[in-house]
Motif scaffolding. Structure first.
Motif, PDB file in Angstrom:
ATOM      1  N   GLU A 109      28.799  20.377  47.027  1.00  0.00           N
ATOM      2  CA  GLU A 109      27.700  19.425  46.787  1.00  0.00           C
ATOM      3  C   GLU A 109      27.387  19.256  45.303  1.00  0.00           C
ATOM      4  O   GLU A 109      26.631  18.387  44.921  1.00  0.00           O
ATOM      5  N   TYR A 110      27.966  20.113  44.460  1.00  0.00           N
ATOM      6  CA  TYR A 110      27.783  19.981  43.004  1.00  0.00           C
ATOM      7  C   TYR A 110      29.039  19.412  42.334  1.00  0.00           C
ATOM      8  O   TYR A 110      29.165  19.445  41.120  1.00  0.00           O
ATOM      9  N   GLN A 111      29.979  18.905  43.146  1.00  0.00           N
ATOM     10  CA  GLN A 111      31.218  18.345  42.591  1.00  0.00           C
ATOM     11  C   GLN A 111      30.887  17.333  41.492  1.00  0.00           C
ATOM     12  O   GLN A 111      30.061  16.435  41.703  1.00  0.00           O
ATOM     13  N   GLY A 112      31.493  17.512  40.311  1.00  0.00           N
ATOM     14  CA  GLY A 112      31.216  16.591  39.207  1.00  0.00           C
ATOM     15  C   GLY A 112      29.909  16.893  38.482  1.00  0.00           C
ATOM     16  O   GLY A 112      29.532  16.167  37.559  1.00  0.00           O
ATOM     17  N   ARG A 113      29.196  17.914  38.917  1.00  0.00           N
ATOM     18  CA  ARG A 113      27.916  18.260  38.283  1.00  0.00           C
ATOM     19  C   ARG A 113      27.880  19.748  37.920  1.00  0.00           C
ATOM     20  O   ARG A 113      26.970  20.483  38.294  1.00  0.00           O
ATOM     21  N   ARG A 114      28.898  20.197  37.242  1.00  0.00           N
ATOM     22  CA  ARG A 114      29.032  21.627  36.918  1.00  0.00           C
ATOM     23  C   ARG A 114      27.832  22.149  36.134  1.00  0.00           C
ATOM     24  O   ARG A 114      27.312  23.218  36.407  1.00  0.00           O
ATOM     25  N   THR A 115      27.459  21.352  35.111  1.00  0.00           N
ATOM     26  CA  THR A 115      26.378  21.796  34.224  1.00  0.00           C
ATOM     27  C   THR A 115      25.093  21.996  35.018  1.00  0.00           C
ATOM     28  O   THR A 115      24.377  22.980  34.835  1.00  0.00           O
ATOM     29  N   GLU A 116      24.846  21.069  35.937  1.00  0.00           N
ATOM     30  CA  GLU A 116      23.638  21.161  36.759  1.00  0.00           C
ATOM     31  C   GLU A 116      23.670  22.413  37.645  1.00  0.00           C
ATOM     32  O   GLU A 116      22.638  23.065  37.859  1.00  0.00           O
ATOM     33  N   TYR A 117      24.867  22.718  38.160  1.00  0.00           N
ATOM     34  CA  TYR A 117      24.969  23.921  39.005  1.00  0.00           C
ATOM     35  C   TYR A 117      24.622  25.179  38.202  1.00  0.00           C
ATOM     36  O   TYR A 117      23.798  25.992  38.618  1.00  0.00           O
ATOM     37  N   VAL A 118      25.244  25.301  37.042  1.00  0.00           N
ATOM     38  CA  VAL A 118      24.982  26.487  36.214  1.00  0.00           C
ATOM     39  C   VAL A 118      23.492  26.538  35.845  1.00  0.00           C
ATOM     40  O   VAL A 118      22.860  27.598  35.901  1.00  0.00           O
ATOM     41  N   ASP A 119      22.919  25.384  35.531  1.00  0.00           N
ATOM     42  CA  ASP A 119      21.481  25.322  35.212  1.00  0.00           C
ATOM     43  C   ASP A 119      20.640  25.793  36.387  1.00  0.00           C
ATOM     44  O   ASP A 119      19.707  26.572  36.213  1.00  0.00           O
ATOM     45  N   ASP A 120      20.956  25.288  37.574  1.00  0.00           N
ATOM     46  CA  ASP A 120      20.167  25.678  38.755  1.00  0.00           C
ATOM     47  C   ASP A 120      20.258  27.181  39.003  1.00  0.00           C
ATOM     48  O   ASP A 120      19.254  27.828  39.306  1.00  0.00           O
ATOM     49  N   VAL A 121      21.462  27.715  38.870  1.00  0.00           N
ATOM     50  CA  VAL A 121      21.627  29.162  39.080  1.00  0.00           C
ATOM     51  C   VAL A 121      20.790  29.929  38.054  1.00  0.00           C
ATOM     52  O   VAL A 121      20.077  30.882  38.394  1.00  0.00           O
ATOM     53  N   CYS A 122      20.857  29.502  36.804  1.00  0.00           N
ATOM     54  CA  CYS A 122      20.169  30.236  35.731  1.00  0.00           C
ATOM     55  C   CYS A 122      18.652  30.094  35.821  1.00  0.00           C
ATOM     56  O   CYS A 122      17.925  31.061  35.610  1.00  0.00           O
ATOM     57  N   THR A 123      18.185  28.894  36.095  1.00  0.00           N
ATOM     58  CA  THR A 123      16.738  28.665  35.970  1.00  0.00           C
ATOM     59  C   THR A 123      15.991  28.799  37.299  1.00  0.00           C
ATOM     60  O   THR A 123      14.799  29.059  37.297  1.00  0.00           O
ATOM     61  N   ARG A 124      16.682  28.610  38.412  1.00  0.00           N
ATOM     62  CA  ARG A 124      15.975  28.709  39.703  1.00  0.00           C
ATOM     63  C   ARG A 124      16.443  29.891  40.548  1.00  0.00           C
ATOM     64  O   ARG A 124      15.655  30.705  40.979  1.00  0.00           O
ATOM     65  N   TRP A 125      17.756  29.994  40.824  1.00  0.00           N
ATOM     66  CA  TRP A 125      18.257  31.003  41.756  1.00  0.00           C
ATOM     67  C   TRP A 125      18.020  32.413  41.235  1.00  0.00           C
ATOM     68  O   TRP A 125      17.519  33.276  41.947  1.00  0.00           O
TER      69      TRP A 125
END
Ligand code: DI6
Ligand code: FE
Length: 408
Positions: A185-201
């Protein structure tokens, strides 16, 4: 405290491998006593101190056999659904691990199965695996997330890991491995995935008490050095120790990155170069060797063991138990492989799953036998410590105690 307490006890006529000093730290004709889960005394058995005398009545007679600290498996991916026997067959027909991964199999295959499983399914599948490791002497077990790759799914995996520890009576240390593969679901949105992991998860799972550390799969088929760096900065801010799957399939200079963040361990390291070794030595980062995946993937590049030795880098060994690259449920077999494939001595292999594995988890209260340490102990059907690496499989443990409580 009296002799009937479940976390007090005494072993007599033992050959203790204390792992104190630089080697086995052997003590023959020895006794070891513990109370409230901690070692209170060890030494020549005719010198058993008065306060421990009451334990004699229920003492376990080792008859000269070997007693070591409980073994520590400091790198596993034990919680997942399904298996990847099909990929084992594909690799035997010539497909590479990377090619299977790029075709949507590999880690993503296990992610699909793990997402579909509920918490009870995952627990039911994982418990016998953990029990197999414990049967072989493991009393501390690290388990990583990384096969759900959603916030709720990673939480589910980590809760299962914690429950395994409570149900079996061992100490389970949990690690977030959200940067294992990019979720679809994050295909093409790598930066957003890393951001979500760092700032939310990361902050959420930490606040839930589900995390003891943070890891990433830093590989061309995983996450880049820059992505990993962002995760490490976020983890460090929360005071969480970091470790890294580094330089396994390619040399992205993961070992040097791990050292830069004072990682407790850098793991795999088949492609690590001299600069990586030197950086690890300065940082005091433990080299976590994983011969199970080296064997399974038929790797040919060896981790730089001689360079680690020369630089004074501590070496640990773990199973890396996972469904893709290391379906290996015996830490002693990993020790055997570390000797035969990586040229560790049996003494290095035993230190690698005790004192050095404890350091690789940032734990100072285990991995050696000394007063004040946790009473994590294994009585073996063996006399020479080298036997632990020598026998391949088989039932070698006679009795196992975790925090003084007998498990088997
Ligand atoms: N540890 C990992 O996380 C990867 N390889 C390894 O040794 C991938 C595990 C997998 O294929 O599921
Ligand atoms: Fe791994």
């Amino acid at each position: 405290m009296n002799s009937t307490s479940t976390d007090s006890g005494l072993i007599v006529h033992a050959r203790l491998a204390t792992i104190k000093g630089r080697g086995y730290g052997l003590l023959d004709d020895a006794g070891i006593a513990w109370q409230d889960g901690r070692i209170t005394w060890l030494g020549p058995e005719d010198q058993l101190p008065e306060p421990c005398q009451h334990l004699r009545a229920s003492a376990l007679d080792a008859r000269g056999a070997l007693v070591t600290p409980g073994l520590i498996d400091a790198h596993t991916h034990l919680v997942f659904a399904g298996n990847r026997a099909n990929e084992f067959e594909q690799r035997l027909e010539g497909a590479s691990y990377q090619a299977i991964s790029q075709a949507g199999g590999g880690i993503m295959g296990t992610v699909r199965a793990t997402r579909a499983a509920d918490e009870e399914d995952l627990l039911t599948a994982a418990l016998p695996r953990a029990r197999a490791l414990v049967t072989d002497g493991v009393t501390t077990l690290e388990i990583k997330s990384g096969y759900a790759l959603t916030l709720d799914g990673e939480a589910k995996m980590l809760r299962v890991a914690r429950r395994i520890g409570k149900l079996i009576g061992i100490d389970v240390r949990t690690t977030l491995l959200a940067l294992h593969a990019l979720p679809p679901e994050y295909q093409g949105r790598r930066t957003e995935y890393v951001d979500d992991v760092c700032t939310r998860w990361l902050p959420y799972l930490h606040a839930q008490g589900l995390l003891d550390g943070v890891d990433a799969f830093c590989e061309e088929i995983g996450f880049s050095v820059e992505e990993t760096r962002r995760l490490f900065i976020a983890a460090t801010k929360l005071g969480l120790p970091v470790k890294l799957h580094a330089d396994q399939l390619s040399n992205l200079h993961g070992a040097a990155l791990a050292a830069e963040f004072n990682a407790i361990s850098a793991d795999h390291l088949e492609c690590t170069d001299d600069a990586g070794v030197a950086a690890m030595a300065v940082a005091g980062t433990t080299a976590m060797l994983l011969p199970g995946s080296y064997y399974t993937l038929r790797e040919t590049r060896l981790p730089p063991v001689a360079a680690f030795r020369a630089a004074g880098v501590r070496m640990a060994v773990a199973t890396d138990f996972n469904p893709g690259t290391s379906p290996l449920l015996s830490l002693r077999v990993a020790m055997n492989m570390a000797c035969t494939l990586f040229n560790l001595t049996p003494q290095e292999a035993l230190l690698a799953v005790t004192v050095h594995a404890a350091q690789a988890l940032g734990l100072k209260d285990r991995g050696q036998l000394a007063p004040g340490m946790r009473a994590d102990l294994v009585l073996w059907r063996a006399h020479a410590p080298a036997e632990l690496s020598y026998w391949i499989g088989g039932a070698q443990s006679e009795a196992t105690f975790c925090a003084g409580v007998r498990l088997s």
